[in-house]
Design a protein around this motif. Structure first.
Motif, short mmCIF file in Angstrom:
data_model
loop_
_atom_site.label_atom_id
_atom_site.label_comp_id
_atom_site.label_asym_id
_atom_site.label_seq_id
_atom_site.Cartn_x
_atom_site.Cartn_y
_atom_site.Cartn_z
N ARG A 182 0.81 -1.23 0.00
CA ARG A 182 0.00 0.00 0.00
C ARG A 182 0.84 1.27 0.00
NH1 ARG A 182 -5.24 -0.97 3.92
NH2 ARG A 182 -6.46 -2.19 2.42
N ALA A 183 2.11 1.17 0.35
CA ALA A 183 2.97 2.35 0.27
C ALA A 183 3.11 2.82 -1.18
CB ALA A 183 4.34 2.04 0.87
N TYR A 184 2.89 1.89 -2.11
CA TYR A 184 3.05 2.19 -3.53
C TYR A 184 1.72 2.10 -4.29
CZ TYR A 184 7.69 1.12 -1.81
OH TYR A 184 8.82 1.10 -1.05
N LEU A 185 0.84 1.24 -3.81
CA LEU A 185 -0.50 1.10 -4.39
C LEU A 185 -1.51 1.33 -3.27
CD1 LEU A 185 -0.06 -2.18 -6.54
CD2 LEU A 185 0.09 0.19 -7.32
N PRO A 186 -1.84 2.58 -2.97
CA PRO A 186 -2.70 2.89 -1.83
C PRO A 186 -4.07 2.21 -1.87
CG PRO A 186 -1.63 4.87 -2.62
CD PRO A 186 -1.34 3.80 -3.63
N ALA A 187 -4.55 1.90 -3.07
CA ALA A 187 -5.88 1.30 -3.20
C ALA A 187 -5.86 -0.22 -3.11
CB ALA A 187 -6.53 1.73 -4.52
N PHE A 188 -4.68 -0.82 -2.90
CA PHE A 188 -4.59 -2.28 -2.83
C PHE A 188 -5.49 -2.81 -1.73
CE2 PHE A 188 -2.35 -6.04 -0.95
CZ PHE A 188 -2.56 -6.91 -2.02
N ALA A 189 -6.36 -3.75 -2.07
CA ALA A 189 -7.33 -4.26 -1.11
C ALA A 189 -7.52 -5.75 -1.27
CB ALA A 189 -8.68 -3.55 -1.29
N THR B 230 4.45 -15.65 -0.25
CA THR B 230 3.99 -15.83 1.13
C THR B 230 2.96 -14.78 1.52
OG1 THR B 230 5.86 -14.52 2.00
CG2 THR B 230 6.14 -16.92 1.89
N ALA B 231 2.31 -14.16 0.54
CA ALA B 231 1.30 -13.13 0.84
C ALA B 231 0.06 -13.73 1.48
CB ALA B 231 0.93 -12.34 -0.41
N GLY B 232 -0.26 -15.00 1.15
CA GLY B 232 -1.31 -15.72 1.86
C GLY B 232 -2.72 -15.57 1.33
N PHE B 233 -2.94 -14.74 0.31
CA PHE B 233 -4.31 -14.61 -0.21
C PHE B 233 -4.54 -15.51 -1.41
CE2 PHE B 233 -1.87 -11.17 -2.27
CZ PHE B 233 -2.23 -11.31 -3.61
N ALA B 234 -5.80 -15.82 -1.68
CA ALA B 234 -6.15 -16.67 -2.83
C ALA B 234 -5.76 -15.95 -4.11
CB ALA B 234 -7.65 -16.97 -2.81
N GLY B 235 -4.95 -16.63 -4.94
CA GLY B 235 -4.33 -15.92 -6.05
C GLY B 235 -4.55 -16.48 -7.43
N GLU B 236 -5.66 -17.16 -7.67
CA GLU B 236 -5.92 -17.68 -9.01
C GLU B 236 -7.13 -16.98 -9.61
OE1 GLU B 236 -3.84 -19.62 -10.57
OE2 GLU B 236 -2.63 -19.67 -8.75
N ASP B 237 -6.90 -16.16 -10.61
CA ASP B 237 -7.96 -15.43 -11.29
C ASP B 237 -7.68 -15.47 -12.79
OD1 ASP B 237 -9.87 -13.73 -12.28
OD2 ASP B 237 -9.41 -12.04 -10.95
N LEU B 238 -8.46 -16.26 -13.52
CA LEU B 238 -8.28 -16.38 -14.97
C LEU B 238 -9.31 -15.56 -15.73
CD1 LEU B 238 -7.45 -20.18 -15.37
CD2 LEU B 238 -5.88 -18.24 -15.35
N ALA C 9 -9.95 -9.13 0.80
CA ALA C 9 -11.12 -9.33 1.65
C ALA C 9 -10.78 -9.11 3.12
CB ALA C 9 -11.70 -10.72 1.44
N ASP C 10 -9.56 -9.45 3.51
CA ASP C 10 -9.09 -9.26 4.88
C ASP C 10 -8.31 -7.95 4.95
OD1 ASP C 10 -7.43 -9.32 7.23
OD2 ASP C 10 -7.72 -11.48 7.35
N GLU C 11 -8.90 -6.93 5.57
CA GLU C 11 -8.29 -5.60 5.61
C GLU C 11 -6.95 -5.60 6.35
OE1 GLU C 11 -7.24 -1.63 5.67
OE2 GLU C 11 -8.55 -2.77 4.32
N THR C 12 -6.86 -6.35 7.43
CA THR C 12 -5.61 -6.39 8.19
C THR C 12 -4.48 -6.97 7.35
OG1 THR C 12 -6.81 -6.63 10.27
CG2 THR C 12 -4.49 -7.28 10.27
N ALA C 13 -4.78 -8.06 6.63
CA ALA C 13 -3.76 -8.66 5.78
C ALA C 13 -3.35 -7.71 4.66
CB ALA C 13 -4.28 -9.98 5.20
N ALA C 14 -4.33 -7.06 4.04
CA ALA C 14 -4.03 -6.14 2.94
C ALA C 14 -3.09 -5.03 3.39
CB ALA C 14 -5.33 -5.55 2.39
N ALA C 15 -3.23 -4.59 4.63
CA ALA C 15 -2.39 -3.51 5.14
C ALA C 15 -0.97 -3.97 5.45
CB ALA C 15 -3.02 -2.90 6.39
N HIS C 16 -0.78 -5.29 5.60
CA HIS C 16 0.52 -5.80 6.02
C HIS C 16 1.29 -6.56 4.93
CE1 HIS C 16 -1.24 -4.96 10.01
NE2 HIS C 16 0.01 -4.82 10.40
#
Length: 455
Positions: free
Chosen positions: A86-93, A112-120, A95-102
């Motif tokens: 978010r320091a570079y992409l302030p709008a990065f979001a 190791t970001a931990g979020f679901a990452g498959e979008d075709l 579903a889990d706000e706490t995770a998105a901020a960290h």
């Protein structure tokens, strides 16, 4: 020892025919020189022959290119790996706000970001596609806390691509050409089909209704370009490998990446679960295989019926590239690239995992259930007496074209690790169950991606 073009061609042709690979290019960098060989056809429908300069998609090998672009930004002081995205992409979001901020840049590079990452999803062909996929991650579920578990994440590398777009002020494709392909003098690096048509370009091959043939589509959606969208010749991919073997120096001695950044990319960052077909260690956008005799760096990649392999052994100054357009590519890689690396670099791959004799399970209910892969549901079943079964249920058409063996039996290697009994084109894939709950049922199925239990 040295290797000749004729020797390389004979090995490639023999093994490609054995494993049903329609076409392939093999290229070796050894003692500073490149040796190439080609075999087969680019497209079984047209019969056009593969030549050494033919262009193939490299799939997730693209991730090492995107990581290199990111590390160039680090070199210029424009980016800190340990600052939140978010320091570079302030709008990065997410579903889990706490995770998105960290979530940090390093988390993305190390999977190791931990979020679901498959979008075709196809977000279109314009230059806003990458940004559109990143915006849609606001609904992506968090599977694990950032920094706690390796989970292969294509969308994470799309976020990295978007981050680089914002900091450079240009879209990802032109950025690759300006900062890497151009300075390296590479003439075949492309992303779009209309660019690929200017070259002798391979078409992927898949099985449709049990019959192998040209794939129904050439490329993945453009939004996935930073994760797997590049295509090029084997020789051009070897020049990129030379850059990393030389710690960031191009062939003409131009420095494109600092030595510190080149070293950081090949340094251990995260440890995937012990899966036989996957590296035991991952750097920053780079696989690290601990083989007998030394560390093998690089990446593998696949798209719709195309499979690519980049292997580098820095201690021996050796790199090998194998590009294929279908068939038993993984078996070809094992029977062709592994012996070459043993001969030229003195490194030997571990023996492949093989299924043990079937044994009864004491508590199959711990494993049974549906697990969420995003683009597919993975269903673990049990009939009450036999082995576990694993069924892949695609949710999108692109995955349907890639699934050739949707139902397999699993044999237990230990209490949490299982391997497919039947091979898929010579490969026995394994999976690991993680995170048992209070009821003893495992909450995560891991096959390089951490898939949470749905039911």
């Amino acid at each position: 020892m040295s290797i000749t073009t004729s020797d390389l061609r004979e090995r490639l042709t023999t093994q490609a025919e054995r494993h049903g690979v329609p076409g392939a290019v093999l290229a070796v960098l050894h003692d500073g020189a490149v040796v190439e060989a080609a075999t087969g056809v680019l497209n079984t429908r047209t019969g056009v022959a593969v030549t050494p300069d033919s262009v193939f998609q490299i799939g997730s090998v693209t991730k090492t290119w995107t990581a290199t672009l990111v590390m160039q930004l680090v070199d210029e002081g424009l980016l800190d790996l340990d600052r939140p995205v978010r320091a570079y992409l302030p709008a990065f979001a997410l579903a889990d706000e706490t995770a998105a901020a960290h979530v940090t840049v390093r988390h993305l590079l190390a999977h190791t970001a931990g979020f679901a990452g498959e979008d075709l999803t196809d977000y279109g062909r314009d230059e806003g596609a990458v940004a559109a996929l990143v915006a849609n991650l606001s609904g992506a579920a968090q599977v694990t806390e950032p920094g706690t578990l390796f989970s292969y994440n294509n969308a994470g590398f799309v976020v990295l691509g978007r981050l680089a777009e914002v900091l450079r002020g240009e879209s990802w494709g032109p950025m690759v050409r300006r900062w890497l392909a151009g300075p390296l003098g590479l003439g075949t690096v492309v992303t779009l089909p209309e660019q690929a048509l200017l070259h002798r370009t391979a078409v992927g091959h898949v099985e449709v209704a049990g019959t192998p043939g040209p794939a129904p589509a050439w490329a993945l959606p453009r939004a996935l370009d930073p994760a797997g969208g590049l295509a090029m010749s084997a020789a051009d991919l070897l020049e990129f490998a030379r850059l990393h073997l030389r710690h960031g120096l191009a062939r003409d001695d131009a420095r494109l990446l600092s030595r510190d950044s080149a070293e950081a990319m090949r340094t251990h960052q995260s440890a995937p679960p012990p899966l036989s077909a996957f590296p035991g260690s991952y750097g920053l956008g780079m696989e690290r295989h601990g083989w007998d005799g030394g560390t093998v760096l690089g990446h593998a990649g696949s798209t719709i019926g195309q499979y690519a392999y980049l292997r580098m052994v820095p201690e021996a100054d050796v790199a090998v590239v194998l590009l294929t357009n279908g068939g038993g590519a993984e078996a070809l890689h094992a029977d062709l690239v592994h012996p070459l690396l043993a001969e030229l670099a003195g490194v030997r791959a571990p023996a492949p995992v093989t299924p043990p004799a079937a044994a009864p399970l004491s508590d199959p209910g711990r494993y049974v259930g549906d697990f969420d892969m995003g683009v597919a549901t993975i269903r673990i079943g049990h009939d009450g007496q036999g082995p576990l079964t694993m069924t892949v249920i695609p949710r999108v058409a692109a995955v349907e074209a890639l699934v050739t063996n949707p139902v397999t039996e699993l044999a237990a290697l230990d209490d949490v690790r299982f391997v497919e009994v039947g091979s898929d084109r010579g490969e026995h894939r394994d999976v690991i169950f993680l995170d048992p709950g209070a009821d003893g049922r495992f909450r995560i199925l891991h096959n390089s991606r951490a898939m949470p239990r749905m039911a």
